[in-house]
Design an enzyme around this catalytic site. Structure first.
Site, PDB file in Angstrom:
ATOM      1  N   ARG A   1       0.850  -1.197   0.000  1.00 51.13           N
ATOM      2  CA  ARG A   1       0.000   0.000   0.000  1.00 51.13           C
ATOM      3  C   ARG A   1       0.878   1.236   0.000  1.00 51.13           C
ATOM      4  O   ARG A   1       1.715   1.412   0.894  1.00 51.13           O
ATOM      5  CB  ARG A   1      -0.887  -0.033   1.238  1.00 51.13           C
ATOM      6  CG  ARG A   1      -1.925   1.049   1.314  1.00 51.13           C
ATOM      7  CD  ARG A   1      -2.869   0.743   2.488  1.00 51.13           C
ATOM      8  NE  ARG A   1      -3.834   1.792   2.651  1.00 51.13           N
ATOM      9  CZ  ARG A   1      -4.138   2.350   3.812  1.00 51.13           C
ATOM     10  NH1 ARG A   1      -3.562   1.944   4.924  1.00 51.13           N
ATOM     11  NH2 ARG A   1      -5.030   3.307   3.878  1.00 51.13           N
TER      12      ARG A   1
ATOM     13  N   PHE B   1       1.477  10.565   1.838  1.00 46.84           N
ATOM     14  CA  PHE B   1       0.950  10.051   3.098  1.00 46.84           C
ATOM     15  C   PHE B   1       1.888   8.987   3.677  1.00 46.84           C
ATOM     16  O   PHE B   1       2.593   9.250   4.633  1.00 46.84           O
ATOM     17  CB  PHE B   1      -0.467   9.512   2.890  1.00 46.84           C
ATOM     18  CG  PHE B   1      -1.088   8.857   4.102  1.00 46.84           C
ATOM     19  CD1 PHE B   1      -0.768   9.240   5.403  1.00 46.84           C
ATOM     20  CD2 PHE B   1      -2.017   7.847   3.932  1.00 46.84           C
ATOM     21  CE1 PHE B   1      -1.356   8.624   6.512  1.00 46.84           C
ATOM     22  CE2 PHE B   1      -2.608   7.230   5.031  1.00 46.84           C
ATOM     23  CZ  PHE B   1      -2.280   7.614   6.322  1.00 46.84           C
TER      24      PHE B   1
ATOM     25  N   GLN C   1       3.387   1.300   3.070  1.00 51.08           N
ATOM     26  CA  GLN C   1       3.080   0.270   4.057  1.00 51.08           C
ATOM     27  C   GLN C   1       3.544  -1.096   3.585  1.00 51.08           C
ATOM     28  O   GLN C   1       3.367  -1.459   2.427  1.00 51.08           O
ATOM     29  CB  GLN C   1       1.572   0.236   4.329  1.00 51.08           C
ATOM     30  CG  GLN C   1       1.162  -0.731   5.421  1.00 51.08           C
ATOM     31  CD  GLN C   1      -0.312  -0.611   5.764  1.00 51.08           C
ATOM     32  OE1 GLN C   1      -0.935   0.421   5.539  1.00 51.08           O
ATOM     33  NE2 GLN C   1      -0.878  -1.665   6.314  1.00 51.08           N
TER      34      GLN C   1
ATOM     35  N   ASN D   1      -2.233  -0.965  12.047  1.00 50.49           N
ATOM     36  CA  ASN D   1      -3.133  -1.756  12.878  1.00 50.49           C
ATOM     37  C   ASN D   1      -4.559  -1.660  12.347  1.00 50.49           C
ATOM     38  O   ASN D   1      -4.830  -0.917  11.415  1.00 50.49           O
ATOM     39  CB  ASN D   1      -3.038  -1.319  14.349  1.00 50.49           C
ATOM     40  CG  ASN D   1      -3.480   0.107  14.581  1.00 50.49           C
ATOM     41  OD1 ASN D   1      -4.435   0.592  13.985  1.00 50.49           O
ATOM     42  ND2 ASN D   1      -2.783   0.802  15.476  1.00 50.49           N
TER      43      ASN D   1
ATOM     44  N   PHE E   1       4.354   1.040   8.678  1.00 50.32           N
ATOM     45  CA  PHE E   1       4.360   2.042   7.618  1.00 50.32           C
ATOM     46  C   PHE E   1       5.402   3.103   7.930  1.00 50.32           C
ATOM     47  O   PHE E   1       5.838   3.260   9.067  1.00 50.32           O
ATOM     48  CB  PHE E   1       2.974   2.646   7.382  1.00 50.32           C
ATOM     49  CG  PHE E   1       2.397   3.427   8.534  1.00 50.32           C
ATOM     50  CD1 PHE E   1       2.613   4.791   8.661  1.00 50.32           C
ATOM     51  CD2 PHE E   1       1.615   2.791   9.490  1.00 50.32           C
ATOM     52  CE1 PHE E   1       2.071   5.508   9.711  1.00 50.32           C
ATOM     53  CE2 PHE E   1       1.064   3.497  10.547  1.00 50.32           C
ATOM     54  CZ  PHE E   1       1.285   4.858  10.661  1.00 50.32           C
TER      55      PHE E   1
ATOM     56  N   LEU F   1      -2.885  10.621  13.034  1.00 49.73           N
ATOM     57  CA  LEU F   1      -2.502   9.268  13.450  1.00 49.73           C
ATOM     58  C   LEU F   1      -1.961   9.228  14.879  1.00 49.73           C
ATOM     59  O   LEU F   1      -1.846   8.153  15.466  1.00 49.73           O
ATOM     60  CB  LEU F   1      -1.440   8.701  12.498  1.00 49.73           C
ATOM     61  CG  LEU F   1      -1.845   8.564  11.036  1.00 49.73           C
ATOM     62  CD1 LEU F   1      -0.687   8.012  10.217  1.00 49.73           C
ATOM     63  CD2 LEU F   1      -3.075   7.683  10.890  1.00 49.73           C
TER      64      LEU F   1
ATOM     65  N   HIS G   1      -1.488   4.983  16.488  1.00 49.61           N
ATOM     66  CA  HIS G   1      -0.482   4.050  15.976  1.00 49.61           C
ATOM     67  C   HIS G   1       0.806   4.211  16.772  1.00 49.61           C
ATOM     68  O   HIS G   1       1.229   5.333  17.043  1.00 49.61           O
ATOM     69  CB  HIS G   1      -0.202   4.310  14.489  1.00 49.61           C
ATOM     70  CG  HIS G   1      -1.380   4.051  13.617  1.00 49.61           C
ATOM     71  ND1 HIS G   1      -1.614   2.834  13.033  1.00 49.61           N
ATOM     72  CD2 HIS G   1      -2.408   4.857  13.248  1.00 49.61           C
ATOM     73  CE1 HIS G   1      -2.727   2.896  12.323  1.00 49.61           C
ATOM     74  NE2 HIS G   1      -3.232   4.108  12.443  1.00 49.61           N
TER      75      HIS G   1
END
Length: 181
Positions: free
Chosen positions: A64, A69, A72, A111, A122, A131, A135
């Protein structure tokens, strides 16, 4: 050609629990060296470090990528739904107010809600304050940020999956030298 491996890469030297090093990810786009925040997230660092050391991430893809951003990876199934920790399936968050997603290069656990950390991680490509508190931050890119930025520009499909696989070829322990850059 493959870069010369630092002390502590698999096959070069045994590691003890007293040496709290970082991790090198050798990817199809180049090497990324990660510093781990052992004092702030010891359980998370141990999980990532041990998974890397035993080759768990070898031949896995960054499944991903979202431009500006994050990138991942860490899922051996390559789907974004797999992966387990060294502690079993999932383990608890180690969130601290001292660490925030303030910019590019922050290493954090992926997660599916509170206390669902497994093997996926990530690396941020920009500040991600939304975030914070959700995380576990457990490290940062100490070398190879240009590689991470190039990964972040990879063409992706409508599910944010890279059109061409970006893989972790191998990974292992890394020890900082006293006078290293």
């Amino acid at each position: 050609t493959f870069m010369s491996l630092p002390r502590g890469f698999p096959g070069t030297r045994a590691m003890t629990d007293f040496e709290r090093g970082g991790v090198i990810l050798e990817t199809t786009m180049g090497a990324i060296t990660l510093e781990l925040y052992w004092d702030d997230a010891p359980k998370t660092c141990k999980n990532f470090y041990e998974l890397a050391k035993k080759g768990y991430y070898q031949n896995t893809v960054f499944h991903r990528i979202i431009k500006d951003f994050m990138i991942q990876g860490g899922d051996p199934t390559g789907t974004g739904r797999g992966g387990t920790s060294i502690y079993g399936d999932k383990f608890e968050d180690e969130i601290t107010k001292n660490l925030k997603h303030t910019g590019a290069g922050i290493l954090s656990m992926a997660n599916s809600g509170p206390n669902t950390n497994g093997s996926q991680f990530f690396i941020t490509l920009a500040p991600c304050p939304w975030l914070d508190g959700k995380h576990t931050i457990f490290g940062r890119v100490s070398s190879g940020m240009q590689i991470v930025k190039r990964m972040g520009l990879a063409p992706v499909n409508s599910q944010d999956r890279p059109l061409d696989d970006i893989k972790i070829i191998r990974c292992g322990a890394h020890y900082e030298e006293e006078d290293s850059d």
